[in-house]
Write an enzyme that holds these catalytic residues in place. Structure first.
Site, PDB file in Angstrom:
ATOM      1  N   GLY A  42       0.686  -1.406  -0.222  1.00 51.21           N
ATOM      2  CA  GLY A  42       0.257   0.051   0.117  1.00 51.21           C
ATOM      3  C   GLY A  42       0.611   1.143  -0.089  1.00 51.21           C
ATOM      4  O   GLY A  42       0.469   2.296   0.108  1.00 51.21           O
ATOM      5  N   SER A  44       1.893   2.457  -2.372  1.00 47.73           N
ATOM      6  CA  SER A  44       1.374   4.143  -3.464  1.00 47.73           C
ATOM      7  C   SER A  44       0.875   5.877  -2.909  1.00 47.73           C
ATOM      8  O   SER A  44       0.781   5.767  -3.959  1.00 47.73           O
ATOM      9  CB  SER A  44       1.023   3.109  -4.920  1.00 47.73           C
ATOM     10  N   SER A  45       0.141   4.781  -2.082  1.00 47.69           N
ATOM     11  CA  SER A  45      -0.295   6.160  -1.810  1.00 47.69           C
ATOM     12  C   SER A  45      -0.857   5.966   0.357  1.00 47.69           C
ATOM     13  O   SER A  45      -0.865   5.532   0.711  1.00 47.69           O
ATOM     14  CB  SER A  45      -1.984   5.504  -2.110  1.00 47.69           C
ATOM     15  N   SER A 178      -3.802  -1.490  11.673  1.00 44.12           N
ATOM     16  CA  SER A 178      -5.088  -1.149  11.526  1.00 44.12           C
ATOM     17  C   SER A 178      -6.100   0.027  11.527  1.00 44.12           C
ATOM     18  O   SER A 178      -5.403   0.633  10.516  1.00 44.12           O
ATOM     19  CB  SER A 178      -4.897  -2.502  13.491  1.00 44.12           C
ATOM     20  N   TYR A 192     -15.679  -4.112   8.227  1.00 41.10           N
ATOM     21  CA  TYR A 192     -14.226  -3.545   8.476  1.00 41.10           C
ATOM     22  C   TYR A 192     -13.724  -3.918   9.938  1.00 41.10           C
ATOM     23  O   TYR A 192     -12.541  -4.056   9.497  1.00 41.10           O
ATOM     24  CB  TYR A 192     -14.343  -1.833   7.716  1.00 41.10           C
ATOM     25  N   LYS A 196      -9.843  -5.386  10.956  1.00 39.27           N
ATOM     26  CA  LYS A 196      -8.448  -5.047  11.672  1.00 39.27           C
ATOM     27  C   LYS A 196      -8.789  -5.068  12.430  1.00 39.27           C
ATOM     28  O   LYS A 196      -7.465  -5.250  13.491  1.00 39.27           O
ATOM     29  CB  LYS A 196      -9.749  -3.275  11.651  1.00 39.27           C
TER      30      LYS A 196
HETATM   31  N1  LIG Z   1      -7.625   7.152   6.008  1.00 31.55           N
HETATM   32  C1  LIG Z   1      -7.842   6.713   7.421  1.00 31.55           C
HETATM   33  O1  LIG Z   1      -8.701   7.186   7.811  1.00 31.55           O
HETATM   34  C2  LIG Z   1      -7.374   5.205   8.130  1.00 31.55           C
HETATM   35  C3  LIG Z   1      -7.776   5.278   9.491  1.00 31.55           C
HETATM   36  C4  LIG Z   1      -7.600   4.105   9.530  1.00 31.55           C
HETATM   37  C5  LIG Z   1      -6.762   2.755   8.785  1.00 31.55           C
HETATM   38  N2  LIG Z   1      -6.746   3.553   7.850  1.00 31.55           N
HETATM   39  C6  LIG Z   1      -6.066   2.160   7.312  1.00 31.55           C
HETATM   40  O2  LIG Z   1      -4.672   2.290   6.766  1.00 31.55           O
HETATM   41  C7  LIG Z   1      -4.318   1.709   5.503  1.00 31.55           C
HETATM   42  C8  LIG Z   1      -3.507   2.878   4.397  1.00 31.55           C
HETATM   43  O3  LIG Z   1      -5.197   3.665   3.939  1.00 31.55           O
HETATM   44  P1  LIG Z   1      -5.262   5.055   3.148  1.00 31.55           P
HETATM   45  O4  LIG Z   1      -6.438   5.443   3.352  1.00 31.55           O
HETATM   46  O5  LIG Z   1      -3.648   5.469   3.491  1.00 31.55           O
HETATM   47  O6  LIG Z   1      -5.607   4.103   2.098  1.00 31.55           O
HETATM   48  P2  LIG Z   1      -5.390   4.819   0.164  1.00 31.55           P
HETATM   49  O7  LIG Z   1      -4.969   5.789   0.336  1.00 31.55           O
HETATM   50  O8  LIG Z   1      -6.469   4.393  -0.203  1.00 31.55           O
HETATM   51  O9  LIG Z   1      -4.164   3.608  -0.216  1.00 31.55           O
HETATM   52  C9  LIG Z   1      -3.926   2.150   0.243  1.00 31.55           C
HETATM   53  C10 LIG Z   1      -3.240   1.659  -0.786  1.00 31.55           C
HETATM   54  O10 LIG Z   1      -3.439   0.359  -0.645  1.00 31.55           O
HETATM   55  C11 LIG Z   1      -2.827  -0.139  -2.267  1.00 31.55           C
HETATM   56  N3  LIG Z   1      -4.564  -1.577  -1.795  1.00 31.55           N
HETATM   57  C12 LIG Z   1      -5.166  -1.469  -1.733  1.00 31.55           C
HETATM   58  N4  LIG Z   1      -5.772  -2.532  -1.638  1.00 31.55           N
HETATM   59  C13 LIG Z   1      -5.292  -3.262  -2.174  1.00 31.55           C
HETATM   60  C14 LIG Z   1      -5.383  -4.462  -2.560  1.00 31.55           C
HETATM   61  N5  LIG Z   1      -5.783  -5.509  -3.143  1.00 31.55           N
HETATM   62  N6  LIG Z   1      -3.521  -5.060  -3.067  1.00 31.55           N
HETATM   63  C15 LIG Z   1      -2.599  -4.649  -3.200  1.00 31.55           C
HETATM   64  N7  LIG Z   1      -2.394  -3.405  -2.544  1.00 31.55           N
HETATM   65  C16 LIG Z   1      -3.889  -2.439  -2.194  1.00 31.55           C
HETATM   66  C17 LIG Z   1      -3.437   0.753  -2.903  1.00 31.55           C
HETATM   67  O11 LIG Z   1      -2.767   0.638  -4.256  1.00 31.55           O
HETATM   68  P3  LIG Z   1      -4.005   0.275  -5.400  1.00 31.55           P
HETATM   69  O12 LIG Z   1      -4.941   0.792  -4.775  1.00 31.55           O
HETATM   70  O13 LIG Z   1      -2.957   0.088  -6.572  1.00 31.55           O
HETATM   71  O14 LIG Z   1      -3.708  -1.768  -5.061  1.00 31.55           O
HETATM   72  C18 LIG Z   1      -3.106   1.926  -1.669  1.00 31.55           C
HETATM   73  O15 LIG Z   1      -1.379   1.870  -2.086  1.00 31.55           O
HETATM   74  C19 LIG Z   1      -5.402   1.018   5.121  1.00 31.55           C
HETATM   75  O16 LIG Z   1      -5.171  -0.473   5.737  1.00 31.55           O
HETATM   76  C20 LIG Z   1      -6.371   1.549   5.782  1.00 31.55           C
HETATM   77  O17 LIG Z   1      -7.609   0.316   6.275  1.00 31.55           O
HETATM   78  C21 LIG Z   1      -6.942   3.974   6.813  1.00 31.55           C
END
Ligand SMILES: NC(=O)c1ccc[n+]([C@@H]2O[C@H](COP(=O)([O-])OP(=O)(O)OC[C@H]3O[C@@H](n4cnc5c(N)ncnc54)[C@H](OP(=O)(O)O)[C@@H]3O)[C@@H](O)[C@H]2O)c1
Length: 335
Positions: A42, A44-45, A178, A192, A196
């Site tokens: 993950g 890349s974003s 998580s 979800y 987690k």
């Molecule tokens: N942002 C929040 O508020 C928040 C809060 C609590 C927890 N989190 C957790 O933090 C983590 C990152 O979240 P984020 O908000 O930074 O999300 P994001 O900006 O959507 O980044 C998600 C990353 O995971 C990759 N990814 C998603 N599905 C995948 C798959 N099936 N195989 C391989 N790579 C995959 C995406 O790239 P591709 O789509 O190109 O595969 C991307 O690089 C997640 O686990 C999320 O549940 C986020």
């Protein structure tokens, strides 16, 4: 008299916590990432990309793993720019793989990543996604997809990395991203939260297994964080979920990433930002690993107080749910 006792109690906690923090600071073995290989799923974003910048700025070589190649290429260029600002900067490479896909493909990615940048010293399992929907509206396949990507995918990558880490015998660090929703079940997050929460228990067990090998395990519990993934998650989110999670505020991915890397290098089991994260991890510590004196003392002395505080949070959450329910009932009647 009562108030005086409470003040003395709070002063005693403060003094003990300050002493423990100082003792931690001087006794902890410091680890760094200079010249080491960090693999970030993950990467890349969002949070994963910020972790990539953070570790690159500390002199690490970085492997990014995600699905979309165009986003990976863009991220590689950006992280490479961070690397160029570091005197002993490392390399940045990427691999496209679906963590919800075949275990063989995921293991092959780890093998190829290690073949070019050396054994992984730190693994950050950040790939994942969130969907918030009322329970009865969740398509059955979403329960499985969330478990496949958020939980099973992380387990498969970690197995491949840990086998090599253990065989080398030079220690290492594993991080699972998580969520606060992995500690506290919230309206709209039935599918979800479960995916987690599964990570948390797996991490506790793995921590016990890896301790003799000097491999640390850390679980990061991000609050709402301003990322492309969060924007996506907000589409179609029930109003109750929005109002409840807004209480903890919106954080920057750089802040979450910096804390995640520091906590992992310090060997802490939990990584949080903000007061709610601190309170939740102290409240939910249970029989979880004890990795430092400061958080242990907070768990021992503050969990009663935090349980009391949680009453007010839970009361305001249930008021939100009740109010929105009443609004829907009223609008149905007026139709
Ligand atoms: N942002 C929040 O508020 C928040 C809060 C609590 C927890 N989190 C957790 O933090 C983590 C990152 O979240 P984020 O908000 O930074 O999300 P994001 O900006 O959507 O980044 C998600 C990353 O995971 C990759 N990814 C998603 N599905 C995948 C798959 N099936 N195989 C391989 N790579 C995959 C995406 O790239 P591709 O789509 O190109 O595969 C991307 O690089 C997640 O686990 C999320 O549940 C986020």
């Amino acid at each position: 008299m009562g108030l005086c006792c409470l003040l003395n109690y709070l002063w005693a906690i403060l003094a003990i916590t300050a002493m423990a923090t100082i003792a931690n600071f001087f006794t902890k073995k410091k680890r760094d990432l200079l010249g080491k290989h960090v693999l970030i799923t993950g990467g890349s974003s969002g949070i994963g990309l910020s972790v990539a910048h953070e570790v690159a700025s500390r002199g690490a070589s970085v492997t990014l793993v995600a699905r979309n190649v165009a986003r990976l290429e863009k991220a590689q260029g950006e992280v490479q720019a961070t690397v160029s600002n570091v005197s002993a900067g490392g390399k940045v490479q990427f691999f496209s793989a679906d963590l919800g896909g075949s275990a063989e493909q995921i293991a092959a990615v780890v093998r190829d990543a290690e073949a070019s940048l050396g054994p992984v010293y730190m693994l950050v399992n950040c790939a994942g996604f969130a969907r918030a929907q009322k329970f009865e509206d969740i398509p059955p396949e979403l329960f499985k997809e969330l478990m496949d990507v958020n939980y099973t995918g992380a387990m498969v990558v970690t197995q491949a990395v840990v086998r090599v880490m253990k065989a080398r015998g030079e220690g290492g660090a594993v991080v699972f991203v998580s969520s606060q929703a992995g500690l506290l079940g919230l309206y709209g997050f039935t599918a979800y939260s479960a995916s987690k929460a599964a990570l948390v228990k797996a991490a506790e067990a793995l921590h016990m297994e890896l301790r003799p090998h000097d491999i640390t395990v850390t679980v990061c519990y991000p609050p709402d964080t301003d990322t492309p993934g969060f924007v996506e998650e907000n589409k179609g989110k029930p109003v109750e979920t929005k109002l409840i999670s807004e209480a903890a505020g919106l954080f920057k991915p750089e802040e979450v990433a910096r804390k995640l890397v520091e906590d992992s290098l310090n060997g802490a089991f939990s990584s949080t930002v903000g007061f709610e994260g601190f309170m939740l991890t102290a409240l939910c510590a249970g029989m979880g690993p004890i990795t430092d004196a400061t958080s242990f003392l907070a768990q021992v002395f503050l969990s009663g107080l935090f349980r009391f505080v949680s009453f007010f949070y839970l009361w305001s959450f249930s008021r939100i749910v009740e109010r929105e329910h009443q609004k829907r009932v009223a609008s149905k009647k007026s139709e």
